[in-house]
Design a protein around this motif. Structure first.
Motif, PDB file in Angstrom:
ATOM      1  N   HIS A 429       0.783  -1.227   0.000  1.00  0.00           N
ATOM      2  CA  HIS A 429       0.000   0.000   0.000  1.00  0.00           C
ATOM      3  C   HIS A 429       0.819   1.283   0.000  1.00  0.00           C
ATOM      4  N   SER A 432       0.458   4.201  -2.711  1.00  0.00           N
ATOM      5  CA  SER A 432      -0.753   5.030  -2.766  1.00  0.00           C
ATOM      6  C   SER A 432      -1.113   5.639  -1.416  1.00  0.00           C
ATOM      7  N   GLU A 433      -0.234   5.496  -0.421  1.00  0.00           N
ATOM      8  CA  GLU A 433      -0.594   5.912   0.937  1.00  0.00           C
ATOM      9  C   GLU A 433      -0.895   7.403   1.043  1.00  0.00           C
ATOM     10  N   ALA A 435      -1.607   9.603  -1.481  1.00  0.00           N
ATOM     11  CA  ALA A 435      -2.720   9.991  -2.344  1.00  0.00           C
ATOM     12  C   ALA A 435      -4.055   9.472  -1.828  1.00  0.00           C
ATOM     13  N   ALA A 436      -4.041   8.351  -1.106  1.00  0.00           N
ATOM     14  CA  ALA A 436      -5.287   7.753  -0.632  1.00  0.00           C
ATOM     15  C   ALA A 436      -5.981   8.592   0.433  1.00  0.00           C
ATOM     16  N   ARG A 469       3.264  11.134 -10.660  1.00  0.00           N
ATOM     17  CA  ARG A 469       2.064  10.326 -10.362  1.00  0.00           C
ATOM     18  C   ARG A 469       1.243  10.199 -11.619  1.00  0.00           C
TER      19      ARG A 469
END
Length: 469
Positions: A429, A432-433, A435-436, A469
């Motif tokens: 994970h 994307s940590e 951006a999540a 990104r």
């Protein structure tokens, strides 16, 4: 200058049964100059590298890089303690320096190490950069300064640490120390860490509550947090199991799923510790659901006491006994191939009754839905927030592995929606940590730092920050 290189195509097994990453081999530098040379060669060739300290990032990916195609930069042979200042109380250590190594050097001195409950041979540098929790305080509070090799081969120091391994204190000007915590901006080759003054007395208060008394346990933990003093160690509500009937086989043998634990070390003068323990005893004695209360003088606890390893932690002495017992192994070198698997999910939870209740209920709900068990722990890192540690055990069978990974992924989604984002991520994970957290999130200045410090984008790709990104 030649750096030892070991060819290998696929990563070794890991405790969490993550997807095996393909990588190009492993380099073993022994000093900062060898790190610089390899970083510069990798940048010219465009070869991504993944630094690790001792590779004991268990439950999060162990030695595996985030993405395929990396060469591993294993820093475990950089084992020099460059400075040990017993006047100011700090040490400057390289990434391969373990808890055991520094603790043995501190024996009979006025200082001790803020150790974690993990492996005695785990890296101090690696765990601190990953925001691990010690027995006395969050490891990030120990971090004073860094020496870092950037993606250009340039070496910088932060936090007042100079190139000679001396740190007189924080100095004037901007400080980039925290920028290298949980990032891929450079390769950390040394760290200045604060030591803990060795007190004249250390008592470990260990209590258990009935699992049905969760309300009372949360309430008393928070009340204790609001009244504790700085010399108290890390306050923990732990060993809180959520176990669906279909997942009982995954729970370690001997675990008591009917109770939960509140634990805190008390450090100071004999008089101060006695007074603090008496106040805690008075607070706990009237609490509903209390099953047991123990106050252990850590200097006199016998080795055959089940809580003996925990008293060692409170005294700044690492122990692997609990790791071996839970995973049914004889050595930490066997952990990644242990009979049982183990995943970790680590969200931050605000310190408050509503938030703690919600966090436990969310995890319990997801555990029931995915037929996977977990053991929860809430580590109070300040009077405002706690680090939650969710340990997800599983049997190494395809269905059980899938359920455990599905539980971690589902819990992460639920906790993000609830406003409890992870404070530490795993190899699946991490990309994307950031951006999540928000659909509109942009890396902004962090991306520019990545491009400045690592223009070729070769250091730990996928680890939180990305060049594009």
């Amino acid at each position: 200058m030649t750096v030892e290189f070991v060819e290998q195509d696929v990563s070794t097994p890991d405790l969490g049964n993550h997807r095996a990453r393909e990588f190009r081999g492993t380099y073993y530098p022994t000093d900062i100059e060898e790190v610089r040379q390899h970083v510069m060669l990798a940048a010219r060739a465009g070869t991504p590298i993944y630094p690790l300290s001792t590779g004991r990032n268990w439950g999060m990916g162990s030695r595996s890089p985030v993405v395929d195609g990396c060469a591993i930069l294993d820093l475990s042979r950089m084992t020099t303690i460059r400075t040990l200042d017993l006047d100011q109380g700090y040490a400057v250590v390289e990434p391969g320096v373990t808890q055991r190594q520094l603790t043995e050097l501190l024996a009979e001195t006025p200082w001790m190490l803020n150790v974690t409950a993990g492996c005695a041979d785990a890296s101090i540098v690696g765990n601190t950069l990953e925001r691990g929790d010690g027995t006395i305080r969050a490891r990030l509070e120990d971090l004073l300064g860094l020496e870092v090799v950037l993606g250009t081969g340039e070496v910088i120091t932060t936090g007042g640490l100079d190139r000679n391994g001396v740190r007189p204190g924080a100095v004037a000007g901007p400080d980039l120390t925290k920028a290298f915590v949980q990032s891929n901006l450079g390769v950390v080759t040394a760290m200045a860490i604060a030591l803990v003054p060795r007190p004249s007395a250390i008592t470990l208060v260990h209590t258990t509550f009935d699992r049905s008394a969760l309300d009372e346990a949360i309430d008393i933990t928070i009340r204790l947090c609001r009244t504790r003093v700085a010399t108290h160690g890390m306050l923990r509500l732990k060993e809180l199991f959520v176990v669906p009937e279909t997942a009982r086989a995954a729970v370690p043998e001997g675990a008591d799923t009917s109770t939960m634990t509140i634990e805190v070390p008390l450090l100071g003068s004999h008089q101060a510790v006695r007074l603090a323990e008496r106040e805690i005893h008075d607070m706990f004695s009237s609490a509903a659901g209390l099953v047991s209360y123990r106050s252990l003088d850590t200097a006199d606890t016998p080795a055959d006491d089940p809580l003996y390893p925990r008293t060692l932690f409170a005294r700044g002495i690492p122990s692997c006994a609990n790791v071996h017992r839970r995973l049914d192994v004889d050595s930490c070198s066997q952990v990644d191939e242990s009979p049982a698997g183990w995943l970790m999910f680590l969200p931050v939870v605000p310190l408050g009754q509503t938030s703690w209740h919600k966090a436990v209920e969310l995890f319990d709900s997801e555990a029931q839905r995915h037929s996977a068990a977990a053991m929860l722990e809430l580590n109070v890192i300040s009077q405002h927030s706690a680090n939650m540690v969710a340990q997800i055990p599983f049997r190494r069978e395809p269905g059980a592995v899938e359920r455990a990974h599905a539980l971690r992924a589902a819990a992460r989604r639920s906790f993000l929606r609830a406003g409890f984002p992870p404070y530490r991520s795993n190899i699946d994970h991490a990309p994307s940590e950031l951006a999540a957290r928000s659909a509109a999130y942009r890396d902004g200045p962090l991306t520019e730092l990545k491009r400045l410090f690592d223009p070729a984008g070769i250091i730990a790709p996928g680890r939180y920050l990305a060049a594009d990104r």
